[in-house]
Design a protein around this motif. Structure first.
Motif, PDB file in Angstrom:
ATOM      1  N   ALA A   1      85.837  67.543  44.532  1.00 26.41           N
ATOM      2  CA  ALA A   1      84.924  68.670  44.692  1.00 26.41           C
ATOM      3  C   ALA A   1      84.641  69.294  43.327  1.00 26.41           C
ATOM      4  N   THR A   2      83.433  69.753  43.141  1.00 21.85           N
ATOM      5  CA  THR A   2      83.060  70.443  41.913  1.00 21.85           C
ATOM      6  C   THR A   2      82.982  71.956  42.171  1.00 21.85           C
ATOM      7  N   PRO A   3      83.185  72.786  41.134  1.00 23.95           N
ATOM      8  CA  PRO A   3      83.379  72.397  39.739  1.00 23.95           C
ATOM      9  C   PRO A   3      84.760  71.788  39.514  1.00 23.95           C
TER      10      PRO A   3
ATOM     11  N   PRO B   1      75.633  70.429  38.974  1.00 19.74           N
ATOM     12  CA  PRO B   1      74.640  70.783  39.998  1.00 19.74           C
ATOM     13  C   PRO B   1      73.558  69.704  40.092  1.00 19.74           C
ATOM     14  N   PRO B   2      73.021  69.475  41.288  1.00 17.73           N
ATOM     15  CA  PRO B   2      73.219  70.253  42.521  1.00 17.73           C
ATOM     16  C   PRO B   2      74.315  69.691  43.424  1.00 17.73           C
ATOM     17  N   THR B   3      75.087  68.702  42.965  1.00 20.90           N
ATOM     18  CA  THR B   3      76.076  68.060  43.833  1.00 20.90           C
ATOM     19  C   THR B   3      77.308  68.939  44.007  1.00 20.90           C
TER      20      THR B   3
ATOM     21  N   ARG C   1      77.259  71.533  33.488  1.00 23.27           N
ATOM     22  CA  ARG C   1      77.535  72.885  33.010  1.00 23.27           C
ATOM     23  C   ARG C   1      79.020  72.957  32.681  1.00 23.27           C
ATOM     24  N   LEU C   2      79.319  73.160  31.420  1.00 23.76           N
ATOM     25  CA  LEU C   2      80.708  73.188  30.949  1.00 23.76           C
ATOM     26  C   LEU C   2      81.044  74.580  30.456  1.00 23.76           C
ATOM     27  N   GLU C   3      82.203  75.090  30.870  1.00 23.64           N
ATOM     28  CA  GLU C   3      82.644  76.421  30.448  1.00 23.64           C
ATOM     29  C   GLU C   3      84.078  76.344  29.962  1.00 23.64           C
ATOM     30  N   ALA C   4      84.324  76.868  28.752  1.00 19.70           N
ATOM     31  CA  ALA C   4      85.669  76.882  28.179  1.00 19.70           C
ATOM     32  C   ALA C   4      85.771  78.013  27.177  1.00 19.70           C
TER      33      ALA C   4
END
Length: 295
Positions: A276-278, A259-261, A175-178
């Motif tokens: 750690a993600t995100p 996700p789900p990691t 899942r990428l958000e920009a």
């Protein structure tokens, strides 16, 4: 006075007499050089901080891209400039700055002391000068280092590790958000560059500028991991201007979740780290002063 941080783990550092050659070339170029030969990659940052405390005119990274990245991570945001003495196998950062890989010519560039500001990338708290990636490449690095610990050579380990990972057919849910844009995809890898990389043609993997104030995320369409060599070949020989092989997103900052990691292996300039993600990627514009052939 300049300080030179030499990493003995770099590609050319095992060559007999290399340190003496560098000392001679520095004297001939009129440079007073304090050469610090490190004990390994983990010692590079500590050696850079020790050199920085003495107030040198510049700190030179003598090694490959991993060494340059480690020295740059200390110098980013500082006034002391970075000099580059390319001693690695690929030397991507040096080539993108038109710094010659010939030792005498590279030291002549350092002696001329022409400065320019370039961007660095950051992922979470980690600085990188070239790129960062998740997916296939970190898996290859992890397998390669395991094989090297078993006594195999660097290149043999790389080939065997690549074949091993390509047989696994793993992919990522991303899942990428920009810039208020959201992308959900399944892909074998995400590659994030400090500025724009050429993603097709014979210049594949090079950058035309390092001051564009953007990070660029590239990811492949859903496909089996063992099909990646075909994708690479298509990108290499694909004509510029036609349909792009990879999807790309450019932004001053972006977030990548897997996700789900809650954590994932991340490669930064060839070095592996669990984060750690995100993952929070962003550009740090003009953060690094670099000695280069052109101001």
């Amino acid at each position: 006075m300049i300080a030179i941080v030499l990493n003995p783990a770099s590609g050319q550092m095992r060559r007999a007499g290399l340190r003496e050659e560098i000392e001679t070339l520095c004297r001939q170029a009129g440079l007073d050089a304090d050469i610090r030969e490190t004990r390994g990659p983990l010692d590079v940052c500590a050696a850079t901080r020790e050199a920085l405390a003495k107030g040198p005119d510049a700190i030179v990274a003598g090694g490959g891209d991993g060494t340059i990245s480690a020295v740059a991570s200390v110098l980013a945001g500082q006034t002391v400039p970075l000099g580059v003495l390319p001693l690695g196998t690929l030397n991507h950062f040096a080539k993108d700055l038109d710094i010659p890989v010939d030792h005498r010519k590279a030291i002549a560039v350092i002696a001329a002391h022409r400065l320019r500001h370039v961007d660095v990338g950051r992922v979470n708290d980690r600085v990188f000068v070239n790129n960062s990636s998740i997916g296939v490449y970190p898996s290859i690095v992890e397998a390669r280092e395991r094989l090297r610990e078993g006594g195999r050579s660097k290149w043999t380990s790389l080939v065997l590790a690549t074949l091993e990972v390509l047989r696994q057919d793993d992919d990522l849910s991303v899942r990428l958000e920009a810039d208020h844009r959201k992308i959900i995809a399944r892909t074998p890898f995400v590659f994030v560059g400090n500025n724009e990389y050429q993603a097709q043609g014979l210049g594949l993997g090079s950058r035309s500028r390092l001051d564009g104030r953007r990070v660029y995320a590239y990811f492949a369409p859903p496909l089996r991991t063992h099909h990646l060599p075909n994708l690479l070949a298509h990108a290499l020989f694909h004509r510029t201007g036609r349909e792009q092989v990879l999807t790309s997103v450019a932004a001053s900052e972006l977030w990548i979740d897997t996700p789900p990691t809650s954590s994932i292996n991340v490669a930064c300039d060839g070095e592996l780290e669990t984060m750690a993600t995100p993952l929070h990627y962003r550009s740090w514009p003009g953060a690094l002063r670099v000695i280069s052939p052109q101001e």
